[in-house]
Design a protein around this motif. Structure first.
Motif, PDB file in Angstrom:
ATOM      1  N   GLN A 272       0.829  -1.208   0.000  1.00 20.71           N
ATOM      2  CA  GLN A 272       0.000   0.000   0.000  1.00 20.71           C
ATOM      3  C   GLN A 272       0.871   1.269   0.000  1.00 20.71           C
ATOM      4  O   GLN A 272       0.570   2.235  -0.699  1.00 20.71           O
ATOM      5  N   ASP A 273       1.968   1.253   0.774  1.00 19.28           N
ATOM      6  CA  ASP A 273       2.912   2.393   0.756  1.00 19.28           C
ATOM      7  C   ASP A 273       3.384   2.651  -0.673  1.00 19.28           C
ATOM      8  O   ASP A 273       3.477   3.796  -1.120  1.00 19.28           O
ATOM      9  N   GLY A 274       3.694   1.546  -1.360  1.00 17.84           N
ATOM     10  CA  GLY A 274       4.186   1.663  -2.733  1.00 17.84           C
ATOM     11  C   GLY A 274       3.137   2.255  -3.658  1.00 17.84           C
ATOM     12  O   GLY A 274       3.412   3.164  -4.445  1.00 17.84           O
ATOM     13  N   ILE A 275       1.914   1.751  -3.537  1.00 15.43           N
ATOM     14  CA  ILE A 275       0.824   2.242  -4.390  1.00 15.43           C
ATOM     15  C   ILE A 275       0.577   3.732  -4.121  1.00 15.43           C
ATOM     16  O   ILE A 275       0.398   4.534  -5.038  1.00 15.43           O
ATOM     17  N   ASP A 276       0.614   4.115  -2.831  1.00  9.63           N
ATOM     18  CA  ASP A 276       0.382   5.517  -2.466  1.00  9.63           C
ATOM     19  C   ASP A 276       1.465   6.435  -3.034  1.00  9.63           C
ATOM     20  O   ASP A 276       1.222   7.617  -3.257  1.00  9.63           O
ATOM     21  N   ALA A 277       2.663   5.887  -3.229  1.00  8.93           N
ATOM     22  CA  ALA A 277       3.788   6.723  -3.662  1.00  8.93           C
ATOM     23  C   ALA A 277       3.867   6.875  -5.183  1.00  8.93           C
ATOM     24  O   ALA A 277       4.592   7.735  -5.685  1.00  8.93           O
ATOM     25  N   ILE A 278       3.124   6.039  -5.934  1.00  9.73           N
ATOM     26  CA  ILE A 278       3.326   5.989  -7.388  1.00  9.73           C
ATOM     27  C   ILE A 278       3.150   7.351  -8.061  1.00  9.73           C
ATOM     28  O   ILE A 278       3.938   7.746  -8.918  1.00  9.73           O
ATOM     29  N   GLU A 279       2.125   8.087  -7.621  1.00  8.02           N
ATOM     30  CA  GLU A 279       1.877   9.392  -8.244  1.00  8.02           C
ATOM     31  C   GLU A 279       3.087  10.325  -8.075  1.00  8.02           C
ATOM     32  O   GLU A 279       3.526  10.981  -9.022  1.00  8.02           O
ATOM     33  N   ASP A 280       3.632  10.358  -6.851  1.00  9.46           N
ATOM     34  CA  ASP A 280       4.832  11.170  -6.595  1.00  9.46           C
ATOM     35  C   ASP A 280       6.013  10.685  -7.421  1.00  9.46           C
ATOM     36  O   ASP A 280       6.797  11.478  -7.945  1.00  9.46           O
ATOM     37  N   VAL A 281       6.161   9.366  -7.488  1.00  9.29           N
ATOM     38  CA  VAL A 281       7.300   8.794  -8.220  1.00  9.29           C
ATOM     39  C   VAL A 281       7.248   9.215  -9.687  1.00  9.29           C
ATOM     40  O   VAL A 281       8.250   9.661 -10.267  1.00  9.29           O
TER      41      VAL A 281
END
Length: 325
Positions: A272-281
């Motif tokens: 979930q942390d990864g999914i939440d970060a995708i937009e920023d990435v």
């Protein structure tokens, strides 16, 4: 739009219709190396993202010049005074820079041999030329923009257009002719890591326990003791690893860290942390390439944690897969 790249200082310079802006992340000479950088009479102005590893050697060849700062990039303006646009080949490092010569209002832009530092160039409808480390600095102002080609320079003196400054003998070989020399690769690799231990701020190594990062970490651990960085921050190397709970990277990283005797920091993240970060990435890496995003997401989360520990720079094994196929 680029403030996130350099939290330490913002510099802006204007001369006529020419503007140079810079966001600084200080690695060498944090006290006085703020940009833009100048020559003695401030007629040549440079803004640069990079590290020049042979700057001390180059300074020795510029005996008649007076340097304003201890920054490794300070040599660029002075080399231009001595050699004109042909000095780029003398730089051993990673860099992208814009240099403005206010004496005749000419300018040049250059990017390192393999494009380690990012650089983009764009053209406005009004005939303006824009250069930025990230595309988000250009998209609102340019009708067309593109990646600045690595190993090239762009000069207003020669009427624009790209000129290749990096021209090693092997560049145009369709089949490489240099025989495989394991010892030559080893010494080149060691030299490459050692010269990157040039830092005035706390640093560490990324250590996943794979081949590439383990080799970089081991060379760093072996050679750290004799460096200026060790005198300033102590000879103890810090290593960092990121992974999902129970992932093989974490286990391998820990084993190598124990073997090398580093102070090891392990970061965990959830899917979930990864999914939440995708937009920023995606915002930061500026690509929709799946492989890049997948690799960058844990890297992004780890970088935030590393930054919170006060570490400014890390060495990593990134890039080896591309070089060694």
């Amino acid at each position: 739009r680029l403030r996130h790249r350099g939290p330490d200082w913002s510099g802006i310079y204007q001369n006529g219709f020419n503007y140079l802006a810079h966001q600084r992340l200080a690695i060498i000479d944090p006290d006085s190396g703020d940009q833009p950088l100048f020559n003695e009479d401030k007629s040549i102005v440079v803004t640069v993202n990079g590290e020049i590893y042979n700057h001390e050697e180059l300074r020795k060849g510029l005996k008649n010049h007076k340097f304003h700062t201890g920054s490794d990039c300070d040599v660029i303006a002075h080399l231009y005074e001595e050699h004109g646009e042909n000095f780029v080949d003398m730089l051993d490092g990673i860099f992208s820079f814009v240099l403005l010569d206010t004496r005749d209002n000419s300018f040049m832009v250059a990017r390192d041999a393999v494009g380690v530092t990012s650089l983009y160039i764009g053209w406005g409808l009004d005939g303006s030329l824009w250069v930025s480390s990230e595309m988000k600095g250009l998209h609102e102002d340019c009708e067309h923009f593109e990646a600045f080609p690595p190993g090239h320079l762009y000069s207003s003196k020669s009427g624009g257009g790209f000129k290749q400054w990096y021209n090693p003998p092997w560049f145009n070989e369709s089949v490489p002719s240099t025989p495989y020399e394991p010892l030559a690769i080893r010494s080149a690799f060691e030299d490459a890591v050692i010269k990157r231990l040039m830092t005035d701020v706390p640093f560490g190594v990324l250590l996943s326990g794979g081949l590439d990062s383990s080799l970089v970490a081991s060379i760093t651990a072996r050679h750290l003791a004799g460096t200026k960085a060790a005198k300033r921050w102590g000879p103890q190397l810090h290593s960092f690893c990121v992974g999902l709970e129970g992932s093989p990277d974490l286990k391998a990283g820990k084993e190598v860290a124990e073997y090398l005797g580093t102070v090891h920091h392990e970061f965990h993240f959830t899917v979930q942390d990864g999914i939440d970060a995708i937009e920023d990435v995606i915002y930061h890496v500026e690509t929709y390439d799946v492989t890049t995003i997948r690799a960058s997401t844990p890297m992004f989360l780890m970088s935030r944690k590393i930054k919170s520990l006060g570490v400014k720079m890390v060495l990593s094994g990134e890039g080896s897969d591309e070089i060694f196929g």
